[in-house]
Scaffold this motif. Sequence first.
Motif, PDB file in Angstrom:
ATOM      1  N   PHE A 183       0.827  -1.205   0.000  1.00  0.00           N
ATOM      2  CA  PHE A 183       0.000   0.000   0.000  1.00  0.00           C
ATOM      3  C   PHE A 183       0.862   1.257   0.000  1.00  0.00           C
ATOM      4  O   PHE A 183       0.457   2.289  -0.526  1.00  0.00           O
TER       5      PHE A 183
ATOM      6  N   ASN B  67      -9.169   1.158  -0.087  1.00  0.00           N
ATOM      7  CA  ASN B  67      -8.142   0.477  -0.867  1.00  0.00           C
ATOM      8  C   ASN B  67      -8.237  -1.024  -0.637  1.00  0.00           C
ATOM      9  O   ASN B  67      -8.890  -1.504   0.291  1.00  0.00           O
ATOM     10  N   HIS B  68      -7.586  -1.743  -1.534  1.00  0.00           N
ATOM     11  CA  HIS B  68      -7.778  -3.192  -1.609  1.00  0.00           C
ATOM     12  C   HIS B  68      -6.583  -3.792  -2.331  1.00  0.00           C
ATOM     13  O   HIS B  68      -6.021  -3.175  -3.228  1.00  0.00           O
ATOM     14  N   CYS B  69      -6.222  -5.009  -1.953  1.00  0.00           N
ATOM     15  CA  CYS B  69      -5.164  -5.707  -2.684  1.00  0.00           C
ATOM     16  C   CYS B  69      -5.366  -7.214  -2.629  1.00  0.00           C
ATOM     17  O   CYS B  69      -5.751  -7.775  -1.602  1.00  0.00           O
ATOM     18  N   ASN B  70      -5.132  -7.872  -3.773  1.00  0.00           N
ATOM     19  CA  ASN B  70      -5.041  -9.334  -3.855  1.00  0.00           C
ATOM     20  C   ASN B  70      -3.601  -9.706  -4.171  1.00  0.00           C
ATOM     21  O   ASN B  70      -2.973  -9.070  -5.029  1.00  0.00           O
ATOM     22  N   TYR B  71      -3.119 -10.730  -3.495  1.00  0.00           N
ATOM     23  CA  TYR B  71      -1.717 -11.127  -3.585  1.00  0.00           C
ATOM     24  C   TYR B  71      -1.625 -12.492  -4.250  1.00  0.00           C
ATOM     25  O   TYR B  71      -2.271 -13.439  -3.818  1.00  0.00           O
TER      26      TYR B  71
END
Lengths: 165, 165, 165, 165
Positions: free
Chosen positions: C54, C85-89
């Motif tokens: 981030f 906010n957002h996240c895929n790993y």
Amino acid sequence: MTEKAGKVPEQTTSQAGRHRPGPERREAYRVFRRLGTRWMDNDAYGHANNAAYFSWFDTAVNAWLIEQGLLDVEAGQTIGLVVENHCNYFASVGFPQDIDVGLRVGHVGSSSVHYEIGIFALLAQTAAAQGHLVHVYVDRDTRRPVSLPPALRAATLALHAPASA
Amino acid sequence: MTEKAGKVPEQTTSQAGRHRPGPERREAYRVFRRLGTRWMDNDAYGHANNAAYFSWFDTAVNAWLIEQGLLDVEAGQTIGLVVENHCNYFASVGFPQDIDVGLRVGHVGSSSVHYEIGIFALLAQTAAAQGHLVHVYVDRDTRRPVSLPPALRAATLALHAPASA
Amino acid sequence: MTEKAGKVPEQTTSQAGRHRPGPERREAYRVFRRLGTRWMDNDAYGHANNAAYFSWFDTAVNAWLIEQGLLDVEAGQTIGLVVENHCNYFASVGFPQDIDVGLRVGHVGSSSVHYEIGIFALLAQTAAAQGHLVHVYVDRDTRRPVSLPPALRAATLALHAPASA
Amino acid sequence: MTEKAGKVPEQTTSQAGRHRPGPERREAYRVFRRLGTRWMDNDAYGHANNAAYFSWFDTAVNAWLIEQGLLDVEAGQTIGLVVENHCNYFASVGFPQDIDVGLRVGHVGSSSVHYEIGIFALLAQTAAAQGHLVHVYVDRDTRRPVSLPPALRAATLALHAPASA
């Protein structure tokens, strides 16, 4: 890159022929603040990274200033800027431990204060790390040094030297 | 808490009666690495926080070691632990600037290396900040100091002292 | 706590019965920025911590805005605040790798912009991680939403959708 | 880049035509952990940076796991890796505030757990921010998903859903 050192400092002092202080005891500090550590503090070697210690230094000093009514980060005309900092590492700490941060004042100048800081594991009597930071107090707008406000001078002088000294 | 200092150091040196070094020039360093800054480096006063500088120190030293084939963070048996670090701040830098990190070696002990580091704005000839970190090289498992591996000794000795010295 | 995931996402998608997107390719992004990683980004599991991603998102978006002349952090009257906010790993990255951050704009609202971001290892064609952040643009003093300045609207619309779409 | 949002979310929801949840109340969470903030959490806009929130998420989840005896970061064979995380920001928090982090479990899969997290100012009944992180539990060495250990399954199921649900 990390701060894990065990009994390392003694060896390195003699090797390097440079003075490196041994860890101080809790009695050497005047006030304490308990801080939590964070998952992210730990680095690839499994203990808190050295940069994390400096974030603890900043946090302890500024929280003390704010609690004493000596720093208003948003609106105060006088702010403290770090012009020097230093740390010696004697033993590792890290998440998920809490830590006690000891604080005293080593020197009060006309516009600067030398804060001395020890990092202690909760049950430890000797510091895992110790160091200092020097704040110069400046005008927020001009960023030029100002004479210490009287209340700041009085409060930092009252934190001068260890209780036992 | 932050590193913005402008011409502050001169004043504080004289006030405190303590020695504080002046900023060095690029010629005082042997190798340079360009690093980016990050939004998060900047603190409430709008410039990079002091803890960010130590993350740059770590990054520059360890990246150099890795590139030289001297450090294998995942699998190497010898790892470097920071036992001391220090920084003096002369002028502020911060996001979105890039910075040049200068590196030299000040002392090579039997199991330790004293790295000296300067932080430069891209067009600046004098350092915005400078400091050092001392690595003790230890066995990954016992965390006890080991003699510097010969390749590490040779590489750090080759970085000894400024090019102009 | 960390972002190392290998081929994990496929399994977890089916287990959870929740939609989780697969990694996109570089062609899905409009502009790229190369960023360095830092020693401190890596956590106890040896790869960059999720919070570091981030900080890369913020850095890429704000650096692009500043370069386009659309954001003046110190003096501009309109600033962008993250409201989501957002996240895929999908795969791990970490120090000492450099990374490429891909950027496109997914939605431009009356006072908000939805930035979509992919994190790529240097030689990889598919993303190691991807996510988004939503900026609401507000007046610096009142912190109330403002209509997007025309230049910001035009520039973000120009980044809309992948080049191939 | 920051999380200050005031009443912003309502406006942006309607503008974007996208669903954005409103802040939940403390009753929606099952366990709470008080965390301190740090000077360095605050960014140039004077409030905690969004990446700091994810460091709080990690810290709260992993500290809970460690306290429950469900995670041994140094020696355990099963570790949790983040494959997805998300946050919505409703109001700003930042240094020197303490915060309460609320935690519940939203879904327990065969090898994954979906943790739901709320960030509360100390006197606030509604969340300043809320989000989630999805852990996939993997073998430390192979980094391949494993079935949730029974104790972990039981403990996370016990945290399932809000107390009021």
